[in-house]
Design a protein around this motif. Structure first.
Motif, PDB file in Angstrom:
ATOM      1  N   VAL A  91      -3.299   7.562 -24.124  1.00  8.16           N
ATOM      2  CA  VAL A  91      -4.003   6.774 -25.128  1.00  8.16           C
ATOM      3  C   VAL A  91      -3.959   7.548 -26.441  1.00  8.16           C
ATOM      4  O   VAL A  91      -4.543   8.626 -26.558  1.00  8.16           O
ATOM      5  N   VAL A  97      -7.864   3.367 -31.177  1.00  9.55           N
ATOM      6  CA  VAL A  97      -6.627   3.491 -30.405  1.00  9.55           C
ATOM      7  C   VAL A  97      -5.509   2.841 -31.203  1.00  9.55           C
ATOM      8  O   VAL A  97      -5.627   1.690 -31.632  1.00  9.55           O
ATOM      9  N   VAL A 128      -0.886   2.720 -26.596  1.00 14.07           N
ATOM     10  CA  VAL A 128      -0.984   3.281 -25.251  1.00 14.07           C
ATOM     11  C   VAL A 128       0.404   3.315 -24.629  1.00 14.07           C
ATOM     12  O   VAL A 128       1.131   2.322 -24.686  1.00 14.07           O
ATOM     13  N   ALA A 131      -5.866   2.306 -18.210  1.00 19.10           N
ATOM     14  CA  ALA A 131      -5.923   1.635 -19.514  1.00 19.10           C
ATOM     15  C   ALA A 131      -5.982   0.117 -19.330  1.00 19.10           C
ATOM     16  O   ALA A 131      -6.806  -0.556 -19.938  1.00 19.10           O
ATOM     17  N   ILE A 152      -8.169  -0.999 -22.326  1.00 24.42           N
ATOM     18  CA  ILE A 152      -7.949  -0.081 -23.442  1.00 24.42           C
ATOM     19  C   ILE A 152      -6.594  -0.387 -24.061  1.00 24.42           C
ATOM     20  O   ILE A 152      -5.575  -0.382 -23.376  1.00 24.42           O
TER      21      ILE A 152
END
Length: 72
Positions: A9, A17, A20, A49, A54
């Motif tokens: 990440v 962020v 990824v 993730a 994420i």
């Protein structure tokens, strides 16, 4: 060059962020990038993730992280 697959990440200086790399292959020295500047890289077990949603634009919060020049 880890022994397990990881999600990497990439986080910028504003704690967002920027990208990824999912399921990074273990036991390789290949460079990983997301095409955007980052200040931090958080390495987590592969698949987390996606499991936790994420992705680019997510906001990160560091909690109980010591930042300084010494040891505690």
């Amino acid at each position: 060059n880890t022994l397990i697959a990881l999600d990497m990440v990439f986080i910028d200086e504003t704690l967002r962020v920027v990208g990824v790399v999912e399921n990074a292959e273990p036991l390789t020295l290949d460079q990983r990038t997301v095409g955007a500047p980052s200040r931090y890289v958080l390495e987590i077990n592969a698949g987390l993730a996606a499991r936790y949603g994420i992705g680019a634009g997510s906001v990160v919060e560091f909690v109980n992280v010591f930042q300084g020049g010494g040891h505690r």
